[in-house]
Write an enzyme that holds these catalytic residues in place. Structure first.
Site, PDB file in Angstrom:
ATOM      1  N   GLU A 195      31.492  35.412  34.268  1.00 46.75           N
ATOM      2  CA  GLU A 195      32.577  35.900  33.412  1.00 46.75           C
ATOM      3  C   GLU A 195      32.743  34.958  32.224  1.00 46.75           C
ATOM      4  OE1 GLU A 195      35.805  38.214  36.158  1.00 46.75           O
ATOM      5  OE2 GLU A 195      36.052  36.051  35.992  1.00 46.75           O
ATOM      6  N   CYS A 196      32.713  35.506  31.013  1.00 44.83           N
ATOM      7  CA  CYS A 196      32.967  34.755  29.795  1.00 44.83           C
ATOM      8  C   CYS A 196      32.091  33.504  29.723  1.00 44.83           C
ATOM      9  CB  CYS A 196      34.448  34.430  29.661  1.00 44.83           C
ATOM     10  SG  CYS A 196      34.957  34.008  27.975  1.00 44.83           S
TER      11      CYS A 196
END
Length: 436
Positions: free
Chosen positions: A327-328
């Site tokens: 994520e990210c």
């Protein structure tokens, strides 16, 4: 029965977090049990709340969560004496289009739970106008009740008197006035406050904030204005499934943006979390059946991550047979290269072709609704995932197969689709919950 309050303000940067931490610690010092929550998708503030209260804090979000999920989360305050929800941005600030149960505004949570609002007002550069702002916020939306205000960064006794008189004329209670006090200023960086776990002196800072606020704010008066509250039975919790039975979770200063409610939901479903530190050159546990790399600050540690051969080779070996999701910041590390603020390109894990640059900075901020074109750990094809994106990195290349069709809160399609290749998947948004 607990006393419930929402701490909000007309805007960001006014002192909500500092006041929340100070009130929580001051009441805890009086022997009260205090439970905090964070309204909105901020993944940094809950750790500060936990440091102040000794109790885990979670996010409640009206755009991404339904009323049942929010009720389930706030029920952890059932045994507390005081329950505080810290707002995000200004009291009524949310997105233009309604989500699951609201727009993401702090006011949604205040109305939903019936908790009155304590406004933090910074009257710098104004006097009586501060009362007009407070009165406007009080009257803007039926169902949202104003308990009173705390003035922050007051310039002088004369300044305080002018503002107090105006607020009194408007019928608004003033619980206290705080002069400027540099010793309780929380350090910041590009994604918000420097994380609580990175601040060795955070306990002393919160203690000083509590002492200072107790000296200038009538804590008993604040409690008298709080709402008596007991949690309502929740028909259901959040729709959050664990990505696997044994989850290797990257966890250190570069990989720390994990919503507490996600980890609790995973553990509540029987999953075991096996943390490891890429910065310490650790590989994911070989006994895990899935690896999850959350967001954080890899752009500040890109050189070290690139040099940690054991971590990168171990991650690659893991991904040969089992799913890996990022994520990210975790997504950026799964990519081919990350360019730091100095323009130096660093080799990443190479499980995806993504190339990103922190040298070319542009803010990406907002809620995201993604419909999966391929599965990710814990979620099937076609699942509608709600999350939030906040970063300053720019995509230089995103050559792999798109993972999802991603929309912002207005329904517009955005370019950050996420990627998939083999067992590796990644997104730029942080997952909050799946639509039912």
């Amino acid at each position: 029965m607990a006393a419930g309050l929402v701490i909000s303000a007309p805007a960001s940067g006014v002192g909500k977090t500092t006041l929340t931490l100070a009130l929580a610690r001051a009441w805890r010092n009086r022997g009260l049990n205090v439970q905090c929550f964070k309204s909105g998708p901020d993944y940094i503030d809950p750790a500060f709340h936990a440091a102040a209260t000794g109790r885990a804090s979670v996010n409640v979000d009206s755009w991404a969560m339904d009323r049942g999920g929010i009720a389930h989360l706030v029920s952890r305050g059932a045994d507390a004496d005081v329950v505080l929800a810290e707002g995000s941005m200004g009291l009524f600030d949310g997105v233009a289009a309604r989500g699951v149960s609201g727009t993401g505004a702090t006011a949604d949570i205040a109305e939903m739970l019936g908790w009155p609002v304590v406004l933090v007002i910074d009257p710098s550069g104004q006097a009586q106008t501060a009362a007009a702002i407070a009165a406007g916020l009080r009257d803007y939306r039926a169902g949202v009740r104003l308990a009173g205000v705390v003035l922050n960064r007051v310039a002088s006794p004369r300044h305080e008197d002018l503002v107090r008189r105006a607020l009194d004329d408007a019928g608004i209670a003033v619980f206290g006035a705080l002069p400027r006090h540099a010793e309780i200023s929380l350090p910041k960086r590009h994604l918000g406050l420097v994380q609580a776990e990175e601040q060795a002196e955070i306990g002393k800072l919160i203690d000083e904030a509590a002492r200072f606020v107790a000296e200038h704010v009538d804590l008993d008066a604040v409690l008298r204005f709080a709402a008596s509250w007991s949690p309502q039975p929740a028909a259901n919790g959040l729709n959050v499934m664990p990505p696997g039975q044994r989850i290797a979770l990257a966890r250190d200063a570069a990989f720390s943006f994990v919503y507490p409610h996600m980890l609790e939901a995973w553990r509540g479903a029987g999953a075991e979390i096996l943390p490891f530190s890429p910065l310490a050159d650790e590989a994911p546990d070989a006994s895990a059946d899935v690896c999850w790399l959350p967001g954080g600050y890899p752009e500040l540690h890109a050189g070290k991550i690139a040099a940690n051969a054991r971590f990168r080779s171990g991650l690659r070996a893991f991904a040969e047979t089992r799913p890996v999701h990022g994520e990210c910041g975790g997504y950026m590390v799964l990519g081919a290269a990350l360019t730091d603020a100095d323009g130096i390109s660093h080799e990443m894990a190479g499980l995806l072709g993504l190339e990103t640059s922190f040298a070319k900075r542009r803010m990406h901020l907002g809620y995201r609704l993604a419909e999966l074109a391929a599965p990710i750990p814990g979620h099937q094809v076609g699942a509608r995932l709600r999350g939030h994106e906040f970063h300053y990195s720019t995509i230089l290349a995103q050559p792999d197969t798109p993972l999802a069709v991603v929309h912002d809160a207005t329904g517009a399609v955005i370019a950050e689709t996420g990627s998939r290749r083999g067992h590796a998947t990644g997104t730029f948004f942080h997952l909050i919950a799946e639509d039912r």
